[in-house]
Design an enzyme around this catalytic site. Structure first.
Site, PDB file in Angstrom:
ATOM      1  N   LYS A 224       0.728  -1.047   0.314  1.00 35.54           N
ATOM      2  CA  LYS A 224      -0.274  -0.148  -0.261  1.00 35.54           C
ATOM      3  C   LYS A 224       1.081   0.877   0.271  1.00 35.54           C
ATOM      4  O   LYS A 224       1.490   1.686   1.334  1.00 35.54           O
ATOM      5  CB  LYS A 224      -0.780   0.300   1.272  1.00 35.54           C
TER       6      LYS A 224
ATOM      7  N   ASP B 298      -3.716   4.405  -1.914  1.00 34.24           N
ATOM      8  CA  ASP B 298      -4.264   4.607  -1.110  1.00 34.24           C
ATOM      9  C   ASP B 298      -4.628   6.272  -1.189  1.00 34.24           C
ATOM     10  O   ASP B 298      -3.429   6.798  -0.282  1.00 34.24           O
ATOM     11  CB  ASP B 298      -3.256   4.447   0.049  1.00 34.24           C
TER      12      ASP B 298
ATOM     13  N   LYS C 107      -6.939   7.947  -1.570  1.00 31.21           N
ATOM     14  CA  LYS C 107      -8.453   8.784  -1.168  1.00 31.21           C
ATOM     15  C   LYS C 107      -8.806  10.001  -1.869  1.00 31.21           C
ATOM     16  O   LYS C 107      -9.105  10.851  -0.893  1.00 31.21           O
ATOM     17  CB  LYS C 107      -8.949   9.447   0.870  1.00 31.21           C
TER      18      LYS C 107
ATOM     19  N   ASP D 143     -13.541  15.244  -4.824  1.00 24.85           N
ATOM     20  CA  ASP D 143     -13.554  16.469  -5.670  1.00 24.85           C
ATOM     21  C   ASP D 143     -14.463  16.651  -6.618  1.00 24.85           C
ATOM     22  O   ASP D 143     -15.336  15.110  -6.298  1.00 24.85           O
ATOM     23  CB  ASP D 143     -12.557  16.785  -6.737  1.00 24.85           C
TER      24      ASP D 143
ATOM     25  N   THR E 105     -11.988   5.438  10.375  1.00 24.01           N
ATOM     26  CA  THR E 105     -12.310   5.213  11.757  1.00 24.01           C
ATOM     27  C   THR E 105     -11.570   6.210  12.843  1.00 24.01           C
ATOM     28  O   THR E 105     -11.342   6.258  14.017  1.00 24.01           O
ATOM     29  CB  THR E 105     -11.297   3.944  12.487  1.00 24.01           C
TER      30      THR E 105
ATOM     31  N   ARG F 202       2.767  -1.078  10.560  1.00 21.37           N
ATOM     32  CA  ARG F 202       3.796  -1.258  11.831  1.00 21.37           C
ATOM     33  C   ARG F 202       3.913  -2.372  12.226  1.00 21.37           C
ATOM     34  O   ARG F 202       5.359  -3.013  12.424  1.00 21.37           O
ATOM     35  CB  ARG F 202       3.426   0.186  12.958  1.00 21.37           C
TER      36      ARG F 202
HETATM   37  O1  C5P Z   1       0.753   0.988  10.960  1.00 18.38           O
HETATM   38  P1  C5P Z   1      -0.761  -0.031  11.544  1.00 18.38           P
HETATM   39  O2  C5P Z   1      -0.379  -1.275  11.232  1.00 18.38           O
HETATM   40  O3  C5P Z   1      -2.321   0.640  12.263  1.00 18.38           O
HETATM   41  O4  C5P Z   1      -1.054   1.092   9.345  1.00 18.38           O
HETATM   42  C1  C5P Z   1      -2.217   0.806   8.991  1.00 18.38           C
HETATM   43  C2  C5P Z   1      -2.816   1.770   7.478  1.00 18.38           C
HETATM   44  O5  C5P Z   1      -3.705   1.360   7.057  1.00 18.38           O
HETATM   45  C3  C5P Z   1      -2.087   2.918   8.210  1.00 18.38           C
HETATM   46  O6  C5P Z   1      -1.418   3.156   6.417  1.00 18.38           O
HETATM   47  C4  C5P Z   1      -4.064   3.668   8.280  1.00 18.38           C
HETATM   48  O7  C5P Z   1      -3.297   4.722   7.383  1.00 18.38           O
HETATM   49  C5  C5P Z   1      -4.196   2.878   7.406  1.00 18.38           C
HETATM   50  N1  C5P Z   1      -5.723   3.213   7.574  1.00 18.38           N
HETATM   51  C6  C5P Z   1      -6.472   2.975   8.485  1.00 18.38           C
HETATM   52  N2  C5P Z   1      -7.602   3.124   9.330  1.00 18.38           N
HETATM   53  C7  C5P Z   1      -8.345   3.851   8.436  1.00 18.38           C
HETATM   54  C8  C5P Z   1      -8.171   3.897   6.893  1.00 18.38           C
HETATM   55  C9  C5P Z   1      -6.812   3.299   6.706  1.00 18.38           C
HETATM   56  O8  C5P Z   1      -5.608   2.256   9.757  1.00 18.38           O
HETATM   57  N3  C5P Z   1      -9.389   3.419   8.589  1.00 18.38           N
END
Ligand code: C5P
Length: 234
Positions: A33, A60, A62, A65, A120, A212
């Site tokens: 991603k 990603d 998003k 517009d 979220t 992460r």
């Molecule tokens: O590091 P982590 O596993 O929390 O990363 C989750 C990824 O998913 C990040 O790139 C974050 O921006 C994305 N994301 C999220 N919640 C959302 C939409 C996207 O954590 N509702």
């Protein structure tokens, strides 16, 4: 497409992302991603380079517009040959339909297009106070997802907890892509509502997005393989 793990490559430079991806030389190549941070830092060439290394890509960005602008932007993303891209369902059905038009190539092929429902980071309180939307969050998410389906999109990004109801109401083939994934023995960081890869598989997520727990692991390849073993199809 079968269930798969998408690795959120939230890095701010090409150097950092290549040094991470180099660890997977000779291994299963992760679905990657690319988000706003990396794309805005490095431009569209980062997408071409990662694609050339043999990775599938969820871009990603998003989009949100007026319909014509989103349609034209999607034409550009489609030419980059990404596998999945996304937009905000809040942009209306007209915008989602225009996006699909822009994304579809002359030969009829196109990347998958999925919609963000409510982020979220938005909760019931901020949705009511800032957006003047007074319905319960789960109904808003389902309504946006249903609009996305009516507009012809392939699925939604949602929390793992919403994936089950989205499938129940909109069908098994409407894709759910779910972030907020943590190992049972891992650190949650800033994610509040988390699930393990195995739980996400059980409730029917089609793709999990994991950042992460993989990028920050002492052994990222082992962490990725652990996610794959718990979640993905063989
Ligand atoms: O590091 P982590 O596993 O929390 O990363 C989750 C990824 O998913 C990040 O790139 C974050 O921006 C994305 N994301 C999220 N919640 C959302 C939409 C996207 O954590 N509702």
């Amino acid at each position: 497409m079968g269930k798969d793990v998408i690795v959120a490559c939230d890095f701010s430079s090409a150097e950092a992302v290549y040094s991470f991806l180099d660890k997977f030389e000779g291994e299963r190549k992760p679905f990657v991603k690319i988000g706003m941070e990396l794309f805005y830092a490095e431009g569209p060439d980062i997408v071409r380079q990662i694609k050339r290394r043999g990775h599938r890509i969820f871009l990603d960005l998003k989009l949100h517009d007026i319909p014509n602008t989103v349609k034209k932007a999607m034409e550009v993303l489609s030419a980059l040959d990404v596998d999945i891209c996304n937009l905000h369902a809040a942009g209306t059905m007209a915008m989602m339909e225009a996006a699909l038009e822009g994304l579809t190539r002359p030969d009829g092929t196109r990347p998958l297009l999925i919609a963000v429902t409510q982020l979220t980071s938005t909760d019931q309180h901020s949705m009511e106070r800032d957006l003047l939307i007074r319905e319960p969050m789960d109904q808003v998410v389902l309504h946006y997802a249903s609009n996305a389906k009516k507009a012809g999109l392939d699925g939604v990004v949602c929390s793992p907890r919403e994936a089950q109801v989205v499938h129940e109401c909109l069908g098994r083939s409407f894709l759910t892509v779910t972030p907020g994934i943590r190992f049972a023995d891992g650190d949650n960081g800033d994610q509040k509502r988390v699930m393990t890869p195995a739980e996400a598989k059980k409730i029917g997520s089609d793709y999990i997005v994991v950042g992460r727990p993989i990028t920050g692991a002492a052994d990222p390849v082992a962490a990725y393989e652990r996610c794959v073993a718990e979640f993905a199809d063989a």
